[in-house]
Design an enzyme around this catalytic site. Structure first.
Site, PDB file in Angstrom:
ATOM      1  N   GLN A   1       0.844  -1.200   0.000  1.00 16.80           N
ATOM      2  CA  GLN A   1       0.000   0.000   0.000  1.00 16.80           C
ATOM      3  C   GLN A   1       0.874   1.243   0.000  1.00 16.80           C
ATOM      4  O   GLN A   1       1.536   1.521   0.997  1.00 16.80           O
ATOM      5  CB  GLN A   1      -0.825   0.062   1.281  1.00 16.80           C
ATOM      6  CG  GLN A   1      -1.969  -0.898   1.362  1.00 16.80           C
ATOM      7  CD  GLN A   1      -2.682  -0.781   2.702  1.00 16.80           C
ATOM      8  OE1 GLN A   1      -2.161  -0.190   3.643  1.00 16.80           O
ATOM      9  NE2 GLN A   1      -3.851  -1.341   2.784  1.00 16.80           N
TER      10      GLN A   1
ATOM     11  N   SER B   1       4.795  -1.062   4.514  1.00 13.40           N
ATOM     12  CA  SER B   1       5.199  -2.410   4.919  1.00 13.40           C
ATOM     13  C   SER B   1       5.408  -3.269   3.688  1.00 13.40           C
ATOM     14  O   SER B   1       4.602  -3.248   2.770  1.00 13.40           O
ATOM     15  CB  SER B   1       4.118  -3.081   5.761  1.00 13.40           C
ATOM     16  OG  SER B   1       3.776  -2.269   6.833  1.00 13.40           O
TER      17      SER B   1
ATOM     18  N   GLU C   1      -8.981  -3.735   5.397  1.00 16.30           N
ATOM     19  CA  GLU C   1      -7.875  -3.766   6.343  1.00 16.30           C
ATOM     20  C   GLU C   1      -8.391  -3.927   7.768  1.00 16.30           C
ATOM     21  O   GLU C   1      -7.947  -4.777   8.518  1.00 16.30           O
ATOM     22  CB  GLU C   1      -7.067  -2.473   6.252  1.00 16.30           C
ATOM     23  CG  GLU C   1      -6.069  -2.308   7.401  1.00 16.30           C
ATOM     24  CD  GLU C   1      -4.941  -1.352   7.057  1.00 16.30           C
ATOM     25  OE1 GLU C   1      -5.043  -0.645   6.047  1.00 16.30           O
ATOM     26  OE2 GLU C   1      -3.964  -1.352   7.805  1.00 16.30           O
TER      27      GLU C   1
ATOM     28  N   GLU D   1      -6.699   6.357  17.886  1.00 19.24           N
ATOM     29  CA  GLU D   1      -7.601   7.512  17.905  1.00 19.24           C
ATOM     30  C   GLU D   1      -8.552   7.514  16.703  1.00 19.24           C
ATOM     31  O   GLU D   1      -9.733   7.826  16.830  1.00 19.24           O
ATOM     32  CB  GLU D   1      -6.783   8.819  17.939  1.00 19.24           C
ATOM     33  CG  GLU D   1      -6.103   9.099  19.280  1.00 19.24           C
ATOM     34  CD  GLU D   1      -4.909   8.192  19.562  1.00 19.24           C
ATOM     35  OE1 GLU D   1      -4.389   7.541  18.631  1.00 19.24           O
ATOM     36  OE2 GLU D   1      -4.491   8.130  20.737  1.00 19.24           O
TER      37      GLU D   1
ATOM     38  N   SER E   1       0.376   6.172   3.114  1.00 17.72           N
ATOM     39  CA  SER E   1       0.809   7.249   4.008  1.00 17.72           C
ATOM     40  C   SER E   1       1.944   8.067   3.422  1.00 17.72           C
ATOM     41  O   SER E   1       2.739   7.568   2.628  1.00 17.72           O
ATOM     42  CB  SER E   1       1.285   6.658   5.337  1.00 17.72           C
ATOM     43  OG  SER E   1       0.249   5.990   5.976  1.00 17.72           O
TER      44      SER E   1
END
Lengths: 406, 383
Positions: A143, A178, A261, A388, A146
């Site tokens: 992926q 990753s 995910e 969060e 980010s």
């Protein structure tokens, strides 16, 4: 061929597993001091060892695929069997009784999250080209989500994709990727429009990691190893055929991936850390360390074990419902939340039992090795969406609480 | 009970839940609960009777021929709803504790004598274990029983007995020269003194039982009490877990409902992450608690793929006790000052949550029990 009954399918799977794998030795009795002294969640193996593990994973995935167990629920045109999730779970249950290589590097992200996204949003010829390769273990996918300025606020991605004839040209920097060092494919979330609200100017692409301009640089984690990477995209040319979903509609595509995910993380075991963090092993440790006579340790121990057991019940109930055709919603993320919290508490409990022998590698079995898990624990509250963000999702999507005003 | 109860479909369980919720929504709303806790008996006897006669809830999980023979999964649905509405009354004491002890004793005569009345809702019964030192124990009682003619004579004090004042029969754990045993004592008999006590949980009455040469009937055989109470406790903590989940769900609904409408700083407070995350934490703990309660009920019912009953019950009692207490506290916090008032229902749940947590000994006891069930004996202290 008609759909095999679950019983017939189980027979077929058992025959396959007997022919290609060794049944796991009875895992009932744990003997403290025996077995590998590793409590690894994030690997800190040297790259060569890591590569050998990845190769073993690829080989086993290929064996599964060639025998009809590589993509049990997938469409036949891409090499799947078009069987139900119940069949899939039956196979998983049976395979757990055998000693087989861990295929998480292939399945967690690539097969578990990106493949469903491709099925929903990629062109048929692209799926034709990549999906069988992914499920054969030839193509590992990562992926490219980010970025330094787009973590929890993923919609803030800045990596630019600019149209140039039949191609797009990508420029930017991805981070926390990753498995990029092993990957042949990447799903890149890019900015294609800056004059609209941020969620509405995103487009997603599937890229070949060997293309010119893709540069993978390992990122060393606090636990010592380097499973994450920075990925630099420098004038990477991507044919428009590799676009997933419509131009500027990539946020929807990305959500497909993230929903998969959150459903998949937590359902998975703790990899090589599964055995040491099992209740049986922790019970053996409590006695072996002599801490079973300490009231404070006993209390901490019982609290952790109670939550660990309840989390196992939660997961098994979810699996039972899934087998009956009832797929989990966003509430499934509670499993992920608890999974991370439990592993974290187990690491600290192990430290409490071990005491100062965790400070240095004295050579004693089952002591210093717990640092591997301990140093990985901060990531459990961050990866796959921070705690969060998970709580925002539970609060807003499950409980219906109002969103933060913009 | 070695018979595995019939598996009930999820939709039948849902039907039972919704019909009971429907009844309680009208018959035991907050106003009704507040009214009956002020009454002499502390519960709505008409409602208690309707639950038994109209819905047949008392007999649902009693073994045949006394009841329907359904299992703990079914009883858990009932307790979940009673917990959700904090319904006052001796259902738990009668159907879970007393009937559970009678069934676990295997004493046919005792069952024949008491279970029909319990099933019909006409007999209120309870179980007396805790003595003045406040420990929940399964052996070594200070209440004593001695043979006296054809029967037994009991003396001593049980300090904390749930629903004692409304009970017609109380099952008393006592020491005898032949070993610990359980006795059925008619509360109207001579030598029985019952004293109503002020309680933390105003929805569940408690009394002190003083026995002075009171006659009792032996239930089961002397020397079997420890195992009997172990079995009763597994069932009772599992049933309690279902009730705790029901109570916690009601709290979360209150908290979320309030966070969606209450405005401060020009925003609904549920939009603040500090409040939203609190609610998410409550939700997560409840999901975990529900899984534990469900699995314990399946284990008690002897389902093939369930964990051992002793283990699952101990897990459920620990996890659900902690969860309900946490959720009840945070519910008050989400409400702010209004949640701290007598008029707000939050304190009914807060009281219930703490009382439930302490009913069978409290955290120190339930965590040790879990360890014991997992084979970690405690050599540092006595039980």
């Amino acid at each position: 061929m008609s759909t095999p009954s679950l019983a017939d399918f189980a027979d077929e799977a058992r025959a396959f597993l007997d022919a290609h794998a060794t049944p796991r030795a009875s895992d009932g009795a744990v003997v403290w001091g025996e077995g590998p002294d590793r409590v690894t969640y994030f690997s800190d193996e040297p790259f060569e060892v890591e590569q050998a593990n990845v190769q073993a994973a690829r080989d086993w995935q290929r064996t599964r695929f060639e025998n009809g167990f590589g993509w049990i629920t997938g469409p036949k045109q891409y090499g799947g069997r078009e069987l139900s999730i119940a069949h899939d779970l039956v196979y998983d249950g049976l395979e757990a009784g055998y000693d087989v290589p861990d295929t998480g590097v292939i399945s967690l992200i690539g097969l578990g999250m990106i493949a469903p996204t491709m099925l929903a949003h990629a062109r048929p010829e692209i799926n034709e080209q990549y999906l069988p390769a992914m499920f054969r273990g030839d193509a590992i996918a990562c992926q490219l989500f980010s970025e330094p300025n787009a973590g929890s606020d993923l919609a803030n991605v800045q990596t630019k994709a600019v149209r140039d004839g039949d191609d797009w040209v990508l420029n930017g920097q991805k981070v926390w990727t990753s498995g990029a060092q092993h990957a042949q494919l990447g799903m890149a979330v890019c900015r294609t429009n800056t004059s609209v609200p941020k969620h509405k100017g995103i487009t997603t692409f599937l890229i070949d990691m060997s293309w010119e301009g893709v540069d993978v640089r390992p990122l060393r984690q606090m636990s010592g190893g380097a499973e994450f990477n920075e990925v630099y995209l420098d004038d990477v040319r991507v044919p428009d055929t590799h676009r997933m979903g419509e131009v500027d509609d990539g946020w929807r595509v990305t959500m497909t991936t993230l929903l998969n995910e959150r459903a998949s993380v937590g359902g998975e075991g703790a990899g090589p850390a599964t055995r040491p963090t099992s209740r049986a092993n922790l019970l053996a440790m409590l006695k072996a360390t002599g801490r079973d006579t300490d009231g404070g340790v006993r209390r901490d121990f019982a609290r952790v074990i109670a939550d660990q057991a309840a989390t196992e019940y939660l997961t098994s109930q979810m699996m039972r419902r899934a087998r009956a055709g009832d797929l989990p919603g966003p509430e499934a993320s509670v499993g992920k939340l608890m999974f991370g919290q439990n592993l974290t508490r187990i690491a600290h409990l192990a430290a409490e039992m071990t005491g100062p022998r965790m400070l240095a590698d004295t050579g004693d079995w089952g002591t210093f090795s717990w640092n591997e898990l301990l140093l990985g624990t901060p990531a459990f509250r961050i990866l796959g969406g921070t705690e969060e963000i998970m709580k925002n999702i539970l609060g807003e999507r499950v409980l219906g609480l109002p969103k933060e005003p913009a | 009970m070695s018979v595995v109860p019939e598996q009930i479909s999820a939709s039948d369980l849902a039907d039972l839940r919704s019909s009971l919720r429907g009844l309680l929504t009208s018959a035991s709303d907050e106003e009704a609960v507040r009214a009956v806790v002020e009454s002499e008996t502390g519960y709505d006897e008409k409602l208690y009777d309707r639950l038994a006669t109209e819905l047949g809830l008392h007999s649902l999980a009693l073994p045949t021929p006394y009841g329907e023979g359904y299992g703990m999964e079914v009883l858990s649905v009932v307790l979940g709803e009673l917990g959700r509405f904090v319904v006052p009354g001796p259902f738990f004491s009668t159907v879970v504790l007393a009937a559970g002890a009678l069934v676990a004793s295997g004493d046919q005569a005792a069952m024949e004598k008491h279970l029909p009345g319990i099933a019909a809702g006409s007999t209120v019964a309870t179980l007396a274990v805790i003595e003045p030192d406040g420990h929940w124990r399964h052996e070594g009682f200070t209440v004593t029983a001695e043979r006296s003619g054809d029967g037994w004579s009991l003396s001593g004090t049980k300090a904390i007995v749930p629903d004692l004042l409304s009970a017609g029969v109380v099952l008393v754990a006592a020491s005898t020269p032949e070993g610990d045993a359980l006795f059925a004592v008619d509360t109207a008999t001579a030598g029985v003194e019952r004293t109503a006590l002020r309680t933390l949980d105003i929805t569940r009455r408690i009394g002190r039982l003083d026995l002075d040469d009171a006659s009792g009937t032996l239930v089961g055989a002397p020397g079997t009490l420890t195992d009997l109470l172990d079995a009763v406790l597994d069932r009772a903590t599992t049933a309690l877990a279902a009730e705790q989940v029901g109570g916690a769900e009601a709290c979360l609904e209150m908290a979320v409902g309030y966070a969606k409408v209450r405005e401060q700083f020009g925003r609904r407070i549920g939009s603040f992450q500090a409040v939203k995350h609190k609610c998410a934490d409550m939700f997560a703990r409840i999901e975990l608690a529900r899984a534990a309660a469900t699995e314990a009920a399946r284990a008690i019912d002897g389902r093939d793929d369930a964990p051992p009953a002793g283990e699952a019950a101990a897990v459920a009692h620990s996890v659900c006790s902690e969860a309900f207490m946490f959720v009840a506290m945070e519910t008050i916090q989400v409400h702010g000052g209004i949640g701290f008032t007598w008029e707000h229902p939050a304190h009914l749940y807060f009281r219930r949550a703490k009382a439930d947590q302490l009913m069978f000994g409290g955290p120190a006891t339930y965590y040790e029990r879990l360890l014991e069930r997992l084979g970690v004996t405690n050599e540092t202290s006595t039980k």
